[in-house]
Design a protein around this motif. Structure first.
Motif, PDB file in Angstrom:
ATOM      1  N   PHE A 128       0.839  -1.209   0.000  1.00 26.12           N
ATOM      2  CA  PHE A 128       0.000   0.000   0.000  1.00 26.12           C
ATOM      3  C   PHE A 128       0.870   1.254   0.000  1.00 26.12           C
ATOM      4  CE2 PHE A 128      -2.602   3.182   2.448  1.00 26.12           C
ATOM      5  CZ  PHE A 128      -3.488   3.468   1.421  1.00 26.12           C
ATOM      6  N   ALA A 129       1.945   1.234   0.761  1.00 26.78           N
ATOM      7  CA  ALA A 129       2.832   2.400   0.818  1.00 26.78           C
ATOM      8  C   ALA A 129       3.491   2.641  -0.542  1.00 26.78           C
ATOM      9  CB  ALA A 129       3.881   2.206   1.903  1.00 26.78           C
ATOM     10  N   ARG A 166       3.070   5.947  -3.014  1.00 27.75           N
ATOM     11  CA  ARG A 166       4.173   6.707  -3.610  1.00 27.75           C
ATOM     12  C   ARG A 166       3.939   6.922  -5.113  1.00 27.75           C
ATOM     13  NH1 ARG A 166       8.683   5.651  -6.425  1.00 27.75           N
ATOM     14  NH2 ARG A 166       8.437   3.388  -6.272  1.00 27.75           N
ATOM     15  N   LEU A 167       3.494   5.880  -5.793  1.00 28.17           N
ATOM     16  CA  LEU A 167       3.254   5.997  -7.239  1.00 28.17           C
ATOM     17  C   LEU A 167       2.197   7.066  -7.535  1.00 28.17           C
ATOM     18  CD1 LEU A 167       3.163   2.208  -8.260  1.00 28.17           C
ATOM     19  CD2 LEU A 167       5.025   3.856  -8.654  1.00 28.17           C
ATOM     20  N   VAL A 168       1.125   7.066  -6.747  1.00 27.71           N
ATOM     21  CA  VAL A 168       0.052   8.048  -6.991  1.00 27.71           C
ATOM     22  C   VAL A 168       0.555   9.451  -6.643  1.00 27.71           C
ATOM     23  CG1 VAL A 168      -2.332   8.710  -6.483  1.00 27.71           C
ATOM     24  CG2 VAL A 168      -1.711   6.284  -6.566  1.00 27.71           C
ATOM     25  N   ALA A 169       1.322   9.552  -5.555  1.00 24.05           N
ATOM     26  CA  ALA A 169       1.846  10.862  -5.149  1.00 24.05           C
ATOM     27  C   ALA A 169       2.761  11.433  -6.224  1.00 24.05           C
ATOM     28  CB  ALA A 169       2.591  10.736  -3.817  1.00 24.05           C
ATOM     29  N   GLU A 170       3.597  10.590  -6.801  1.00 23.33           N
ATOM     30  CA  GLU A 170       4.510  11.073  -7.840  1.00 23.33           C
ATOM     31  C   GLU A 170       3.746  11.557  -9.062  1.00 23.33           C
ATOM     32  OE1 GLU A 170       7.169   7.760  -8.269  1.00 23.33           O
ATOM     33  OE2 GLU A 170       8.412   8.409  -6.569  1.00 23.33           O
ATOM     34  N   ALA A 171       2.614  10.926  -9.330  1.00 26.93           N
ATOM     35  CA  ALA A 171       1.849  11.295 -10.526  1.00 26.93           C
ATOM     36  C   ALA A 171       0.958  12.514 -10.300  1.00 26.93           C
ATOM     37  CB  ALA A 171       1.004  10.109 -10.979  1.00 26.93           C
ATOM     38  N   LEU A 172       0.432  12.683  -9.103  1.00 34.73           N
ATOM     39  CA  LEU A 172      -0.600  13.708  -8.889  1.00 34.73           C
ATOM     40  C   LEU A 172      -0.221  14.753  -7.843  1.00 34.73           C
ATOM     41  CD1 LEU A 172      -3.730  11.340  -8.935  1.00 34.73           C
ATOM     42  CD2 LEU A 172      -2.858  12.712 -10.812  1.00 34.73           C
ATOM     43  N   GLY A 193      -0.377   0.152   7.254  1.00 36.59           N
ATOM     44  CA  GLY A 193      -0.460   0.670   5.882  1.00 36.59           C
ATOM     45  C   GLY A 193      -0.646   2.183   5.890  1.00 36.59           C
ATOM     46  N   HIS A 194      -1.521   2.646   6.774  1.00 34.60           N
ATOM     47  CA  HIS A 194      -1.722   4.095   6.906  1.00 34.60           C
ATOM     48  C   HIS A 194      -0.404   4.798   7.236  1.00 34.60           C
ATOM     49  CE1 HIS A 194      -2.930   7.970   8.537  1.00 34.60           C
ATOM     50  NE2 HIS A 194      -2.289   7.637   9.640  1.00 34.60           N
ATOM     51  N   LEU A 202       2.794   3.754   6.978  1.00 34.15           N
ATOM     52  CA  LEU A 202       3.826   3.651   5.941  1.00 34.15           C
ATOM     53  C   LEU A 202       3.468   4.520   4.737  1.00 34.15           C
ATOM     54  CD1 LEU A 202       4.558  -0.215   6.058  1.00 34.15           C
ATOM     55  CD2 LEU A 202       5.858   1.637   7.170  1.00 34.15           C
ATOM     56  N   ALA A 203       2.180   4.541   4.403  1.00 37.62           N
ATOM     57  CA  ALA A 203       1.748   5.371   3.273  1.00 37.62           C
ATOM     58  C   ALA A 203       1.926   6.847   3.600  1.00 37.62           C
ATOM     59  CB  ALA A 203       0.298   5.073   2.914  1.00 37.62           C
ATOM     60  N   ALA A 204       1.605   7.231   4.836  1.00 39.37           N
ATOM     61  CA  ALA A 204       1.769   8.636   5.223  1.00 39.37           C
ATOM     62  C   ALA A 204       3.240   9.045   5.084  1.00 39.37           C
ATOM     63  CB  ALA A 204       1.267   8.855   6.654  1.00 39.37           C
ATOM     64  N   GLN A 205       4.146   8.162   5.471  1.00 37.26           N
ATOM     65  CA  GLN A 205       5.574   8.478   5.324  1.00 37.26           C
ATOM     66  C   GLN A 205       5.962   8.588   3.852  1.00 37.26           C
ATOM     67  OE1 GLN A 205       8.193   5.977   7.830  1.00 37.26           O
ATOM     68  NE2 GLN A 205       6.399   5.531   9.061  1.00 37.26           N
ATOM     69  N   ALA A 206       5.449   7.670   3.052  1.00 33.61           N
ATOM     70  CA  ALA A 206       5.766   7.704   1.619  1.00 33.61           C
ATOM     71  C   ALA A 206       5.211   8.985   0.983  1.00 33.61           C
ATOM     72  CB  ALA A 206       5.186   6.472   0.922  1.00 33.61           C
ATOM     73  N   LEU A 207       4.027   9.397   1.419  1.00 32.24           N
ATOM     74  CA  LEU A 207       3.427  10.615   0.874  1.00 32.24           C
ATOM     75  C   LEU A 207       4.234  11.842   1.264  1.00 32.24           C
ATOM     76  CD1 LEU A 207      -0.388   9.942   1.543  1.00 32.24           C
ATOM     77  CD2 LEU A 207       0.783   9.836  -0.666  1.00 32.24           C
ATOM     78  N   ARG A 208       4.622  11.917   2.535  1.00 33.32           N
ATOM     79  CA  ARG A 208       5.427  13.066   2.981  1.00 33.32           C
ATOM     80  C   ARG A 208       6.697  13.183   2.153  1.00 33.32           C
ATOM     81  NH1 ARG A 208       2.360  16.320   5.820  1.00 33.32           N
ATOM     82  NH2 ARG A 208       1.694  15.450   7.799  1.00 33.32           N
ATOM     83  N   ALA A 209       7.307  12.016   1.867  1.00 33.38           N
ATOM     84  CA  ALA A 209       8.577  12.042   1.133  1.00 33.38           C
ATOM     85  C   ALA A 209       8.367  12.451  -0.319  1.00 33.38           C
ATOM     86  CB  ALA A 209       9.243  10.661   1.205  1.00 33.38           C
ATOM     87  N   ALA A 210       7.220  12.099  -0.892  1.00 29.41           N
ATOM     88  CA  ALA A 210       7.027  12.321  -2.327  1.00 29.41           C
ATOM     89  C   ALA A 210       6.307  13.623  -2.648  1.00 29.41           C
ATOM     90  CB  ALA A 210       6.255  11.141  -2.933  1.00 29.41           C
ATOM     91  N   LEU A 211       5.601  14.194  -1.664  1.00 29.13           N
ATOM     92  CA  LEU A 211       4.740  15.339  -1.961  1.00 29.13           C
ATOM     93  C   LEU A 211       5.387  16.654  -1.579  1.00 29.13           C
ATOM     94  CD1 LEU A 211       1.323  13.914  -0.676  1.00 29.13           C
ATOM     95  CD2 LEU A 211       1.986  14.314  -3.068  1.00 29.13           C
ATOM     96  N   PRO A 212       5.003  17.742  -2.255  1.00 29.06           N
ATOM     97  CA  PRO A 212       5.477  19.059  -1.846  1.00 29.06           C
ATOM     98  C   PRO A 212       4.991  19.395  -0.436  1.00 29.06           C
ATOM     99  CG  PRO A 212       3.820  19.243  -3.600  1.00 29.06           C
ATOM    100  CD  PRO A 212       4.098  17.790  -3.414  1.00 29.06           C
TER     101      PRO A 212
END
Ligand code: PNW
Length: 476
Positions: free
Chosen positions: A149-150, A154-160, A206-207, A209-219
Motif C-alpha cells: 500500500f505504501a 508513492r506511485l500516486v503521489a509522484e503522478a498527482l 499501511g496508513h 507507511l503510506a503517510a511516510q511515503a506521501l510526505r517524502a514524495a509530496l510538496p
C-alpha cells in the motif's frame, strides 16, 4: 451572492469547504478499461448471495466516462470540493510493480477538470477496492499488504502531487477489517475474528507507511489525512454493565485505529478484551512509531449512533441491530455479550436512526482528543427511496431534513470550539451501495441506472444554496 453573504448572518465562514463525496468502485464503472484488474469487490459481488441481486460495479455511474458531466454538475451546484478515491487495481493491477499510465491519466484528467472549475480535489487512496492478487496473497491480515500500500501511495503521489493538496490514506478501515474479515458482509467476505484483528493492525501500519511515503514524495503544502468512522456508542442505561459494553465497542470500533494513529499505542483494555483471540504478535517493534504520523486533518464519517447494552450472564446470545448487515458472524471480535438496539425515532432507508446529536458529540470528542488537528466531516448523508415524479423531478424532503439537522450539528460543534473546516455530503450521485447494490440511493443527484441520466434532487439545490450562502436556511 453578496446580498446573502453578509458576515454577521453566516453560520459558516466563507472559507468553510462544502463538498460531495464518492468512491471509485461505487461510481466509476469501466471495469475493463485499460488494464484495470479485478479488486476484491469484483470477486465478492460474483459470490451468490453476497450482494443484493448480484449487482456489480461493472458499470455503476459510468463516472469514468462521464466525469466531465459530473464535474459540471458540481460546479453548477456551487460546491467547492470533491472527495473521490483512486482505484488501486486501475493504477497497479496486481498491487505491485510499476503504475499503469492510462490508469493514472484518468485521475489526472479528473483533477484537471476539477481545478479548472475551481473545485478542490480531496483524494483518497483506498476506499476498499484491494487488488484481488493481494487478497490471494493474504489480504490485509498479511503484513505484506501494508508494505504494498505504501508503494502504491508513492506511485500516486509522484503522478498527482503537483495538483492535489489533500491526501487521505484510508477510508473507514473499520469496515475493511471487521466487515471484510469478521462478519464477512463486505469483500473479501472472510469470517475469522483473528484475521479481522490482524487486518486492523495492518491497515494501521499501511496508513503509517503510506503517510511516510506521501510526505517524502509530496510538496510541503500537501495535507495528509485519514477518514475514520468512529462509532458514537451510547449505553442503553447508565448501569455499569451497559457502560462496560459501550467501552468495549468504543475500543473495537474506534480506539483500535485512533490509539495507534493518534497516540502510538493499543489501549490496554482493547488488548485485554481480545486476549482470548490474539496476543497481537503481529505487532512488531517500531510499528507504533511508524503508524503514529503527524496528520494535517482528521476525516470523520458519521451516519448514526450505536445503542448498546450488556447481555446478562446466562441469557441467550446477543441480538444485533447494529445496522452492519446480516451475518451470523459478528463484526465485534470478543464482544459476544454486547447487544445492539435500534435507537428510537425516525430511520433512513438503511434502517439507520437519524440522530444529529451524535455528530456534534463525535466532533467534540476529537476536538478534545486531537487538539490542533483540523476536522473534516468526510461523509454524512442518508438513503431514501427517491423516485422521479411524472415530470422527471426528484423531490427528497427527508434528505433535506437529514442534512439540515446534521449541518446544524456541525455548526453547534464549531460554536463549541471544534475546528471543523469542511463537510462532504455522501454522496454526489446515487451509486453502488456495496452489499446493497443499487437498491439504496444516497445521492444528492438521482441516477437512472438504465439510461445514466443524472437528475439533481431538490436536496442538491438546497445544499448548493447552503454552500453559496454559508447559511442553513430556516425553512425550505
Ligand atoms: C460508508 N456499517 O460505508 C462508506 O464509506 C461509503 O462508501 C458508503 O457508501 C456509505 O458509508 C454509506 O453506507 C459504510 O455497516 C458501510 O457500519 C457500512 C457501515 C458503515 C459505513
Amino acid at each position: 451572492t453578496h446580498s446573502t453573504a453578509s458576515p454577521v448572518r453566516r453560520h459558516f465562514p466563507a472559507d468553510f469547504l462544502w463538498g460531495t463525496a464518492t468512491a471509485a468502485h461505487q461510481v466509476e464503472g469501466a471495469r475493463g478499461e485499460a488494464r484495470r484488474a479485478p479488486s476484491i469487490w469484483d470477486t465478492f459481488a460474483r459470490v451468490p448471495g453476497k450482494v443484493h441481486q448480484g449487482d456489480t460495479g461493472d458499470r455503476a455511474c459510468e463516472h469514468h466516462q462521464r466525469f466531465r458531466e459530473d464535474v459540471a454538475l458540481m460546479a453548477e451546484l456551487g460546491v467547492g470540493a470533491y472527495r473521490f478515491s483512486v482505484s488501486w487495481p486501475r493504477v497497479q493491477p496486481t498491487g505491485a510493480g510499476p503504475a499503469v499510465q492510462r490508469g493514472l491519466d484518468f485521475y489526472r484528467a479528473l483533477t484537471d477538470e476539477l481545478l479548472d472549475k475551481g473545485i478542490q480535489p480531496f483524494l483518497t487512496l483506498y476506499h476498499w477496492d484491494l487488488p484481488q492478487e493481494l487478497e490471494d496473497a493474504g489480504g490485509w491480515p498479511a503484513r505484506n499488504t501494508a508494505e504494498r500500500f505504501a508503494e502504491y501511495a508513492r506511485l500516486v503521489a509522484e503522478a498527482l502531487g503537483d495538483r492535489v493538496e489533500h491526501w487521505t490514506t484510508l477510508n473507514e478501515p473499520w469496515c475493511s477489517a471487521f466487515l471484510g474479515y469478521g462478519s464477512g458482509v463486505h469483500a473479501p467476505g472472510r469470517t475469522d475474528p483473528v484475521a479481522a484483528l490482524r487486518a486492523a493492525h495492518h491497515l494501521n501500519l499501511g496508513h503509517g507507511l503510506a503517510a511516510q511515503a506521501l510526505r517524502a514524495a509530496l510538496p510541503s503544502r500537501a495535507r495528509l489525512m485519514v477518514s475514520l468512522n468512529p462509532a458514537v456508542v451510547r449505553p442503553r442505561t447508565e448501569s455499569e454493565a451497559d457502560r462496560e459494553a459501550a467501552r468495549r465497542i468504543d475500543a473495537l470500533a474506534t480506539r483500535v485505529f485512533t490509539g495507534p494513529m493518534l497516540h502510538g499505542r493499543y489501549d490496554e483494555d482493547l488488548v485485554a478484551d481480545t486476549a482470548s483471540l490474539t496476543d497481537w504478535s503481529c505487532v512488531r517493534d517500531g510499528d507504533m512509531a511508524a503508524i503514529r504520523q503527524r496528520l494535517d486533518g482528521l476525516g470523520l464519517n458519521y451516519y448514526t449512533p450505536s445503542l448498546v447494552s450488556a447481555v446478562p450472564d446466562g441469557a441467550a446470545g446477543a441480538e444485533r441491530h447494529d445496522g452492519h448487515g446480516e451475518s451470523e458472524h459478528s463484526p465485534w471480535p470478543g464482544a459476544d455479550r454486547v447487544a445492539f438496539h435500534q435507537p428510537p425515532g425516525p430511520r433512513t432507508e438503511m434502517g439507520w436512526a437519524v440522530d444529529p446529536t451524535g455528530l456534534t458529540d463525535l466532533l467534540l470528542r476529537f476536538h478534545r482528543e486531537a487538539p490542533g488537528t483540523p476536522l473534516y466531516v468526510t461523509e454524512n448523508g442518508a438513503a431514501y427511496e427517491d423516485k422521479p415524479d411524472d415530470r422527471g423531478r426528484v423531490h427528497d424532503p427527508e434528505r433535506i431534513a437529514y442534512l439540515r439537522g446534521h449541518l446544524d450539528a456541525v455548526r453547534h460543534a464549531r460554536e463549541e470550539g471544534a475546528d471543523v473546516r469542511g463537510y462532504f455530503l455522501w454522496s454526489l450521485l446515487d451509486n453502488y451501495e456495496w452489499a446493497y447494490g443499487y437498491s439504496r440511493r444516497f445521492g444528492a443527484v438521482h441516477v437512472d441506472f438504465d439510461t445514466q441520466v443524472r437528475t439533481p434532487k431538490s436536496s442538491a439545490r438546497w445544499y448548493g444554496r447552503v454552500a453559496e450562502s454559508g447559511r442553513i436556511p430556516e425553512e425550505g
